[in-house]
Write a protein that holds these residues in place. Structure first.
Motif, PDB file in Angstrom:
ATOM      1  N   GLU A 199      -8.019  -6.731  11.762  1.00 40.50           N
ATOM      2  CA  GLU A 199      -8.677  -5.428  11.905  1.00 40.50           C
ATOM      3  C   GLU A 199      -9.340  -4.985  10.607  1.00 40.50           C
ATOM      4  OE1 GLU A 199      -5.514  -2.929  13.206  1.00 40.50           O
ATOM      5  OE2 GLU A 199      -5.556  -3.657  15.274  1.00 40.50           O
ATOM      6  N   ALA A 200      -8.732  -5.350   9.462  1.00 41.93           N
ATOM      7  CA  ALA A 200      -9.264  -4.925   8.162  1.00 41.93           C
ATOM      8  C   ALA A 200     -10.389  -5.820   7.676  1.00 41.93           C
ATOM      9  CB  ALA A 200      -8.150  -4.901   7.127  1.00 41.93           C
ATOM     10  N   LYS A 227       1.981  -1.786   3.919  1.00 44.47           N
ATOM     11  CA  LYS A 227       1.633  -3.171   4.225  1.00 44.47           C
ATOM     12  C   LYS A 227       1.491  -3.933   2.912  1.00 44.47           C
ATOM     13  CE  LYS A 227      -2.102  -1.953   6.562  1.00 44.47           C
ATOM     14  NZ  LYS A 227      -1.996  -0.509   6.804  1.00 44.47           N
ATOM     15  N   GLN A 244      -2.551  -9.327  12.947  1.00 44.59           N
ATOM     16  CA  GLN A 244      -3.404  -8.406  13.695  1.00 44.59           C
ATOM     17  C   GLN A 244      -4.032  -7.359  12.770  1.00 44.59           C
ATOM     18  OE1 GLN A 244      -1.643  -6.667  17.212  1.00 44.59           O
ATOM     19  NE2 GLN A 244      -3.154  -5.007  17.290  1.00 44.59           N
ATOM     20  N   GLU A 245      -3.208  -6.778  11.883  1.00 39.53           N
ATOM     21  CA  GLU A 245      -3.732  -5.790  10.929  1.00 39.53           C
ATOM     22  C   GLU A 245      -4.736  -6.425   9.971  1.00 39.53           C
ATOM     23  OE1 GLU A 245      -0.701  -6.102  11.898  1.00 39.53           O
ATOM     24  OE2 GLU A 245       0.250  -4.156  12.244  1.00 39.53           O
ATOM     25  N   SER A 246      -4.498  -7.684   9.609  1.00 47.92           N
ATOM     26  CA  SER A 246      -5.437  -8.394   8.730  1.00 47.92           C
ATOM     27  C   SER A 246      -6.780  -8.567   9.418  1.00 47.92           C
ATOM     28  CB  SER A 246      -4.873  -9.761   8.336  1.00 47.92           C
ATOM     29  OG  SER A 246      -3.660  -9.627   7.628  1.00 47.92           O
ATOM     30  N   THR A 279       0.842  -1.189   0.000  1.00 48.06           N
ATOM     31  CA  THR A 279       0.000   0.000   0.000  1.00 48.06           C
ATOM     32  C   THR A 279       0.874   1.234   0.000  1.00 48.06           C
ATOM     33  OG1 THR A 279      -0.104  -0.079   2.413  1.00 48.06           O
ATOM     34  CG2 THR A 279      -1.916  -1.101   1.201  1.00 48.06           C
ATOM     35  N   LEU A 324       1.179  -9.917   8.769  1.00 42.67           N
ATOM     36  CA  LEU A 324       0.567  -9.003   9.752  1.00 42.67           C
ATOM     37  C   LEU A 324      -0.809  -9.515  10.152  1.00 42.67           C
ATOM     38  CD1 LEU A 324       1.519  -5.610   8.016  1.00 42.67           C
ATOM     39  CD2 LEU A 324       2.636  -6.623  10.019  1.00 42.67           C
ATOM     40  N   GLU A 346      -6.750  -3.621  -1.533  1.00 51.25           N
ATOM     41  CA  GLU A 346      -7.260  -4.759  -0.761  1.00 51.25           C
ATOM     42  C   GLU A 346      -8.478  -5.426  -1.395  1.00 51.25           C
ATOM     43  OE1 GLU A 346      -5.248  -2.003   2.271  1.00 51.25           O
ATOM     44  OE2 GLU A 346      -6.355  -1.830   0.396  1.00 51.25           O
ATOM     45  N   TYR A 386      -2.937  -9.117   4.968  1.00 53.99           N
ATOM     46  CA  TYR A 386      -1.675  -8.385   4.868  1.00 53.99           C
ATOM     47  C   TYR A 386      -0.525  -9.336   5.170  1.00 53.99           C
ATOM     48  CZ  TYR A 386      -4.437  -4.066   4.975  1.00 53.99           C
ATOM     49  OH  TYR A 386      -5.321  -3.065   4.701  1.00 53.99           O
TER      50      TYR A 386
END
Length: 584
Positions: free
Chosen positions: A421-422, A183, A417-419, A175, A415, A366, A412
């Motif tokens: 969250e998204a 990411k 945790q970021e995945s 990104t 990642l 995404e 991601y």
């Protein structure tokens, strides 16, 4: 088909001798058929396989938009590996991050300059076995080899392609990072096959079209266009040089072209500024034609009947003004496509009046770039159209747009945790605020994280104001609206010197950016545009103060992403003193 290479194979079988790509060559253009593309991809894939490209591996491409980008991408995918994209404008450190974070073991570099960039961080690239240079020389240490030297591999190409599963990783796109660290978005073959198939289902394009491609292929929008044209069999003329776009359009005469809004803004501003500079009868005719055209466009948008007298006036306006504008683009454009950032409604209406309709779409990296698109027969300016077939949309309680369907990323890279969250139970949280109209078309009002909340508790959408101001003043390049937790809204303005310089010279003003940015006459022009936009805004959303900067925002200075979107935090940090002075 289960993969992009199998899609290419099907295309070659269906139309082997049809034109696939057209590229600049010795002052002219040279074409390749789908059969020729297949032969080159086959040789490259087998050669890259010998270098170590294969299932579970990643290969980075550090290159501008050109035929070799597409050929090497298709070859990498045919080996079962995934492509990682890097913008050629990325610094050595940024390139090293993407290469190491993705775990790339091969890097395809455009030329010796890009190789030098990699050499400067070679110690960090311990997993990179080879750099394959397109236009450059091999190195004595064997780390750098030429593309020609790996273009003639031998082996069972079809077996490699047959082994690729639809859920295998195809692309890692990092990104652009308007906020924080980039990411890596994991997109599978099925993600791209779905998105391209959804566009095909709209029946917008055919093999009779000619697509002109200049967009960065490192961006998801460019990558989607690559796969779409293979799926439908549309020939593509490729030249990534921005300064050649206008010239190429006149020569190539394409029927479709996609671009970021900044390109359409630049075209609009150049046309308007040229007419204003010429003045006299030409300006009066242009102004009348523009008003007539916009009147017709607005009537169409309302579904109202257009009076005979207005139709006659519009025919005259078209003959005197708009037909000449279309001719500058080759005279065959059926429609443009705009994505990657919001398009000002004023700009969209101007182009539509000229018979150059822009279909605005929307998607994220995404979501495989394409999730919504206006249709030619039901364009509604200010919206990004209804979802593509197979894409689902939901508006959360706080107004956030959620997207579902086969185009949604796997996650991601590295990642979790970021995945999490998204991705909410299969729905992608876009981070954009929007609403659906009665026909199911999506209107994006702003980025959730970019909405300005004044100290008085009022919310302001900065990108909307920025787009309106840019459309109101042809000399403006970028606008940055500021005011989060402040008691009023302010703005930073940059100048488009390509457009401003001829005007300044005609007005006997200094053509130097430093001097012009502080000149009362220049300030008067910008203030006039801001006042025009302020006139129909609520008081809390009006721009109270502004400054004209001597330097434009650029990718190189870190204030723009590669897709020409403003990096808001970077602008705030670099120009904090000016912004703070507005509130002193």
């Amino acid at each position: 088909m289960s993969s992009i290479p199998s899609l290419l194979r099907d295309r070659i079988a269906a139309t082997p001798d049809a034109e696939a790509y057209r590229v600049p060559s010795d002052g002219g253009w040279t074409s390749l058929t789908w059969r020729e593309v297949g032969e080159r991809v086959r040789g490259l894939a087998l050669g890259l396989s010998k270098l170590g490209s294969g299932p579970g591996t990643r290969v980075s491409i550090l290159c501008s938009t050109r035929l070799e980008w597409i050929l090497t991408d298709l070859a990498v995918l045919a080996t079962g590996a995934a492509t990682t994209t890097i913008y050629p404008s990325n610094t050595a450190a940024e390139s090293a991050f993407v290469i190491t974070d993705s775990g790339s073991t091969i890097v395809i570099a455009e030329n010796d300059d890009q190789v030098a960039k990699l050499r400067s961080v070679q110690k960090e690239l311990s997993d990179v076995a080879h750099v394959v240079v397109i236009d450059g020389s091999a190195a004595d240490d064997g780390w750098v080899v030429t593309l020609d030297s790996v273009s003639d591999g031998e082996g069972d190409y079809d077996a490699m392609v047959d082994a690729i599963a639809q859920n295998d990783l195809a692309t890692l796109i990092y990104t652009s990072g308007t906020t924080g660290r980039p990411k890596g978005v994991e997109l599978t073959h099925d993600n791209w096959i779905y998105a391209a198939g959804a566009v095909r289902e709209l029946d917008l394009l055919s093999g009779d079209d000619l697509h002109f491609l200049w967009l960065p292929l490192s961006h998801s929008f460019g990558k989607l266009l690559e796969v779409v044209m293979i799926h439908i069999g549309v020939p593509t003329a490729i030249d990534g040089r921005l300064d050649k776009i206008a010239e190429n359009l006149g020569v190539v005469k394409p029927t479709i072209m996609a671009a970021a809004p900044r390109i359409f803004e630049k075209i609009h501003n150049t046309v308007v500024a040229t007419q204003q500079r010429e003045g006299g009868a030409k300006l009066r005719i242009f102004t009348w034609a523009r008003k007539t055209g916009i009147r017709v466009v607005k009537a169409r948008q309302r579904g109202a009947e257009i009076p005979v007298t207005t139709r006659l006036e519009y025919a005259v306006a078209d003959r005197l003004v708009f037909s000449k504008l279309r001719a500058r683009f080759g005279g065959r454009i059926r429609f443009f496509i705009s994505g990657a950032a919001p398009l000002s409604q004023d700009i969209a209406e101007f182009f539509d009046a000229a018979g150059l309709t822009i279909l605005e779409g929307y998607g994220l990296t995404e979501s495989s770039a394409g999730s919504f698109l206006n249709r030619p027969d039901s364009v509604r300016f200010g919206t990004v159209g209804p979802p593509l077939p197979g894409t689902a949309v939901r508006i959360a309680e706080d107004g956030e747009v959620l997207i579902g369907g086969r185009g949604i990323m796997r996650g991601y890279h590295g990642l979790p945790q970021e995945s999490a969250e998204a991705l909410d139970d299969g729905w992608l949280r876009t981070g954009d605020i929007g609403e659906l109209d009665e026909a199911g078309r999506l209107r994006i009002t702003d980025r959730k994280k970019e909405l300005i909340k004044t100290s008085g508790g009022k919310y302001v959408a900065p990108t909307y104001l920025e787009g309106r101001i840019k459309a109101a003043c042809p000399y403006v390049s970028h606008v940055f609206v500021h005011g989060d937790l402040r008691n009023y809204v302010t703005a930073l303005v940059t100048l488009d010197m390509d457009v401003v310089t001829p005007w300044a010279q005609a007005e006997s003003l200094p053509a130097d950016a430093e001097k012009l940015s502080g000149h009362p006459r220049m300030r008067e022009e910008v203030e006039k545009a801001i006042d025009q936009v302020n006139a129909d805004q609520a008081s809390y959303a009006t721009v109270k103060k502004f400054a004209i900067l001597a330097e434009d925002f650029t990718v190189e200075t870190g204030e723009l992403t590669a897709s020409l979107k403003i990096k808001r935090k970077a602008v705030e940090a670099r120009h904090s003193a000016t912004l703070d002075s507005f509130y002193a």
